[in-house]
Write a protein that holds these residues in place. Structure first.
Motif, mmCIF file in Angstrom:
data_model
loop_
_atom_site.group_PDB
_atom_site.id
_atom_site.type_symbol
_atom_site.label_atom_id
_atom_site.label_comp_id
_atom_site.label_asym_id
_atom_site.label_seq_id
_atom_site.Cartn_x
_atom_site.Cartn_y
_atom_site.Cartn_z
ATOM 1 N N SER A 71 36.851 19.104 -1.118
ATOM 2 C CA SER A 71 38.120 18.683 -0.531
ATOM 3 C C SER A 71 39.200 19.753 -0.654
ATOM 4 C CB SER A 71 38.600 17.383 -1.195
ATOM 5 O OG SER A 71 37.675 16.344 -0.986
ATOM 6 N N ILE A 129 41.650 21.723 2.412
ATOM 7 C CA ILE A 129 43.074 21.406 2.440
ATOM 8 C C ILE A 129 43.887 22.679 2.215
ATOM 9 C CG2 ILE A 129 44.916 20.086 1.343
ATOM 10 C CD1 ILE A 129 42.944 18.410 2.985
ATOM 11 N N CYS A 169 34.269 11.996 -0.728
ATOM 12 C CA CYS A 169 34.987 13.213 -1.112
ATOM 13 C C CYS A 169 34.433 14.452 -0.417
ATOM 14 C CB CYS A 169 34.932 13.398 -2.626
ATOM 15 S SG CYS A 169 35.895 12.178 -3.544
ATOM 16 N N LEU A 224 35.924 14.113 3.111
ATOM 17 C CA LEU A 224 37.348 13.771 3.102
ATOM 18 C C LEU A 224 38.235 14.727 3.888
ATOM 19 C CD1 LEU A 224 39.794 12.152 2.091
ATOM 20 C CD2 LEU A 224 39.699 13.474 -0.039
ATOM 21 N N PHE A 261 40.946 13.435 6.423
ATOM 22 C CA PHE A 261 42.320 13.553 5.937
ATOM 23 C C PHE A 261 43.205 14.234 6.978
ATOM 24 C CE2 PHE A 261 45.807 15.119 3.367
ATOM 25 C CZ PHE A 261 45.978 14.124 2.421
ATOM 26 N N SER A 316 51.038 15.543 0.883
ATOM 27 C CA SER A 316 50.316 14.264 0.928
ATOM 28 C C SER A 316 49.025 14.332 0.126
ATOM 29 C CB SER A 316 50.026 13.856 2.376
ATOM 30 O OG SER A 316 49.296 14.865 3.050
ATOM 31 N N PHE A 317 48.355 15.502 0.117
ATOM 32 C CA PHE A 317 47.119 15.617 -0.657
ATOM 33 C C PHE A 317 47.408 15.571 -2.155
ATOM 34 C CE2 PHE A 317 43.632 18.140 -2.602
ATOM 35 C CZ PHE A 317 42.573 17.331 -2.220
ATOM 36 N N PHE A 336 48.276 12.095 -3.126
ATOM 37 C CA PHE A 336 47.039 11.310 -3.233
ATOM 38 C C PHE A 336 46.359 11.554 -4.576
ATOM 39 C CE2 PHE A 336 42.386 12.004 -2.697
ATOM 40 C CZ PHE A 336 41.992 10.681 -2.761
ATOM 41 N N TYR A 374 40.384 4.431 -2.799
ATOM 42 C CA TYR A 374 40.458 5.788 -2.251
ATOM 43 C C TYR A 374 41.013 5.765 -0.830
ATOM 44 C CZ TYR A 374 38.141 8.610 -5.853
ATOM 45 O OH TYR A 374 37.853 9.318 -6.997
ATOM 46 N N VAL A 411 44.665 7.387 0.272
ATOM 47 C CA VAL A 411 44.711 8.461 1.268
ATOM 48 C C VAL A 411 45.690 8.100 2.379
ATOM 49 C CG1 VAL A 411 43.398 9.542 3.139
ATOM 50 C CG2 VAL A 411 42.439 9.462 0.847
ATOM 51 N N CYS A 412 45.543 6.912 2.948
ATOM 52 C CA CYS A 412 46.409 6.497 4.054
ATOM 53 C C CYS A 412 47.861 6.353 3.604
ATOM 54 C CB CYS A 412 45.911 5.182 4.653
ATOM 55 S SG CYS A 412 44.285 5.302 5.435
ATOM 56 N N ILE A 431 49.557 9.774 3.091
ATOM 57 C CA ILE A 431 49.850 10.414 4.376
ATOM 58 C C ILE A 431 51.022 9.738 5.070
ATOM 59 C CG2 ILE A 431 48.935 10.766 6.709
ATOM 60 C CD1 ILE A 431 46.200 11.261 5.414
#
Length: 703
Positions: free
Chosen positions: A62, A66, A299, A302, A306, A550-551, A554, A586, A590-591, A594
């Motif tokens: 991940s 990112i 993961c 992801l 994402f 956002s990551f 999370f 999870y 995540v949502c 974001i």
């Protein structure tokens, strides 16, 4: 603002290094070395009360992507601020090495037109799948009764091998799923880094979808056969607390099969609405896939999901605002031009795509159209041209041509387009279009006209070969010139137009001479607003901020939930806390991460956009544009300017092979947009040994 080339080069090197490292992880993943050595060592260091066993996958799969996506945003922002932006891209693409890899290597079904570079990457990806599957099977056969498989008394060896192969087919399909969402992320910084757009990358999504479905279908069928021969069909109804959920997997594969069947070219073309609505099942597919496979596999896939969710949510925020449709021009060839109001800070490149939704025609359907206006020459207007072909466009045409509407509610997403003007690198251009395929050509010619107005500019001469079914379609040529063009600017452009009308032997008189061209002006609505950039002028910087923030949000919240809630119950054993609830945690985090970060940055950018737009409007009121006289006096010259540059032939089709092979010059860019047969014919000519001077570039929006 100018950026040092050294800084850009360093960023590229870092991105390449991380990307190669990420790919190496995928290569090593199925091997015995990774299973028995790398993973245990990493788990000893990364397993914690904050992330549990998933710390390894988050770090290996991940975080690198990112990081690449966020750093690519910084790189693209720096490129945009460089004064030598377009020159640098032109230099890169003009090398003979790059030109070789961009030449068509295959023009045959089922792949269609594939360049040498695309074919090379496709072969390497298939090799990765074969390598992974063979290694998975080899390692799996050495551990037929490992902890991933429930022990069954009296299980024969061949039955155990069938179960093992079925399981490993699912592992290999997971690789395809890890890449599946990258091509359909429209505002992707990763695609932009590779010089790609989402529209040009749709075929990669299709290839990956077919590969994943073959593997997942074989995975599912293998397990069904295994359960049948071992008298365990009751397993199909199992939703385990600590292992995979078979029911969730079955729901996921049913959704996937529905999307797969309706995406077959013949079914998609004849029943597009069925394909479109069925494809919305991807949400259920991903949710139940994660519930089936667990957070470990989530993961690994992801990053693509994402980045797609970020893009999808930003699209929703933009489409939630109604776009201001100012006017519509109705051409006699059942074609309409929609003119939207846009903020003067909105810049886009030729061949950009705008997705449009008209609730009065269909509340759910979104359709992509090429932006034909030029953001430099038409600072406050954005135009798209729509040919009445399908049921959606026919309904819109009938609604507008009835002259019974004074306002239409429209929502838009975009525009999305390339980050460079690489077509200007050529010494000459041959553009070939068929029917409505002329719309992206319009945007390119308008950009060339703008570039020709710059001091000491050098723009390539253009030869346009366009084919139409009827003489009425020749009216689309009038859209080549923006309303602000002057005869002086047009003469600086070396434009030669050869039009072919294939179904008529001579020009036909219009069916209604009094309705050659209609212009509808719509009443303003206070709820409508000009089209603006979702994240303002510094789009790439703000997108990078959203991705990274956002990551990390999370990870931060996930660590808190794991440390203070899940770990006290489960202690990283995976036996005391329901595995499906962990998956739901999870997905929810995540949502939520974001949505929170994206909404906050969107609101901030919207306020800044309003302030900047207010300043521009105030400055515009204080100064009288010098082009006002031009705008009033130039339209009547357009028809004569186009007529002087156009030769029309009736009752025949262009001999594309002869035209291309007889084209002289050392570096000829060949751009084609039209029916599949036309694109394949041009690609075949450009890939032949007789056409070393032809550089093929297809502009295709047909999946």
């Amino acid at each position: 603002m100018s950026t040092s080339p050294a800084v850009v080069s360093v960023l590229r090197f870092i991105l390449l290094l991380v990307f190669v490292g990420w790919l190496i992880i995928w290569i090593v993943l199925p091997t015995k070395t990774f299973r028995d050595s790398w993973r245990p060592n990493l788990q000893d260091h990364l397993t914690s009360t904050y992330f549990g066993d998933q710390g390894v996958n988050l770090v290996l799969f991940s975080f690198p992507v990112i990081f690449i996506a966020a750093l690519s945003c910084v790189h693209l922002h720096l490129i945009q601020t460089r004064k030598s932006n377009k020159v640098s891209y032109s230099t890169y693409y003009s090398t003979s090495f790059a030109s070789f890899w961009r030449r068509p290597a295959s023009v045959k079904a089922p792949l269609g037109i594939v360049t040498a570079m695309e074919l090379g990457f496709a072969v390497m990806f298939v090799a990765l799948l074969v390598w992974s599957l063979t290694n998975y099977i080899h390692v799996g056969f050495a551990h037929l009764h490992n902890m991933h498989m429930k022990p069954i008394p009296g299980l024969k060896e061949w039955e155990a091998k069938l179960r093992s192969v079925s399981y490993r087919l699912g592992l290999t399909g997971n690789i395809c799923l890890a890449f599946l969402f990258f091509p359909v992320t429209r505002g992707s910084s990763i695609l932009a880094m590779f010089g790609l757009t989402s529209e040009s990358s749709i075929k990669y999504h299709i290839w990956l979808g077919h590969l994943s479905m073959v593997l997942f279908a074989a995975h599912s069928l293998g397990y069904i056969i295994f359960w049948g021969i071992t008298h365990q069909m009751a397993q199909m109804l199992e939703w385990s607390n600590s292992h995979v959920s078979n029911v969730a997997g079955e729901i996921a594969i049913i959704c996937a099969m529905a999307m797969w069947v309706t995406s077959i070219p013949r079914a998609r073309q004849k029943m597009f609405e069925l394909f479109f609505y069925t494809h919305q099942l991807y949400v259920l597919y991903i949710v139940f896939y994660i519930l089936h496979a667990g957070v470990s596999f989530f993961c690994t896939i992801l990053p693509g999901i994402f980045l797609f969710i970020i893009d999808r949510y930003l699209r929703f925020l933009q489409s939630y605002q109604r776009a201001e449709l100012v006017s519509a021009r109705i051409l006699p060839c059942e074609t309409i031009e929609l003119n939207f109001s846009k903020s003067q800070g909105l810049d886009y490149n030729p061949t950009s795509i705008l997705f449009i939704n008209v609730p009065s025609v269909s509340k759910m359907q979104w359709h992509p159209f090429t932006v034909t206006s030029n953001s430099h020459m038409e600072a406050d207007k954005l135009s798209v041209v729509i040919k009445s072909l399908g049921s959606w466009s026919q309904k819109l045409y009938q609604q507008l041509s009835s002259n019974s509407v004074d306002h239409i509610q429209v929502s838009v997403e975009g525009p999305y387009g390339p980050t460079s003007l690489h077509f200007l690198r050529h010494k000459a251009l041959v553009m070939i279009s068929g029917g409505s395929g002329i719309t992206p050509i319009i945007s390119i010619i308008r950009e060339i006209i703008f570039q020709s107005t710059k001091p000491d500019s050098h723009v390539p001469p253009v030869r346009l070969i366009c084919a139409f079914k009827n003489s009425a379609d020749l009216a689309m040529l009038q859209l080549l010139l923006p309303i602000s063009v002057t005869p002086f600017n047009f003469t600086k452009l070396q434009l030669q137009i050869e039009a072919y009308v294939t179904r008529e032997t001579q020009q036909q008189p219009p069916s209604d001479p009094h309705k050659l061209l209609q212009t509808l002006w719509f009443k303003p609505d206070p709820l409508d607003s000009p089209i603006t950039l979702v994240l303002g002028q510094n789009t790439w910087l703000w997108l990078g901020a959203i991705i990274s923030s956002s990551f990390f949000l999370f990870l931060f919240v996930l660590g808190i939930v794991n440390h203070f809630y899940i770990y006290p119950i489960d202690h990283n054993t995976g036996e005391h806390y329901h595995v499906s609830f962990i998956c739901l945690w999870y997905m929810f985090l995540v949502c939520a991460s974001i949505f929170i970060v994206s909404s906050a940055i969107f609101i901030w950018c919207k306020k800044q956009n309003a302030i900047e737009e207010g300043k521009r409007n105030q400055n515009a009121k204080l100064s009288t544009p010098a082009t006002d006289i031009e705008l009033q006096s130039s339209p009547h010259n357009h028809e004569s300017l186009i007529a002087q540059a156009t030769q029309v032939q009736y009752g025949t089709r262009p001999d594309l092979k002869k035209i291309l092979l007889e084209t002289k010059g050392s570096d000829i860019g060949v751009l084609v947009c039209g029916p599949r047969k036309m694109r394949h014919e041009v690609a075949t000519v450009c890939s032949s040994s007789l056409a070393h001077n032809l550089q093929f570039e297809s502009i295709s929006f047909n999946w």
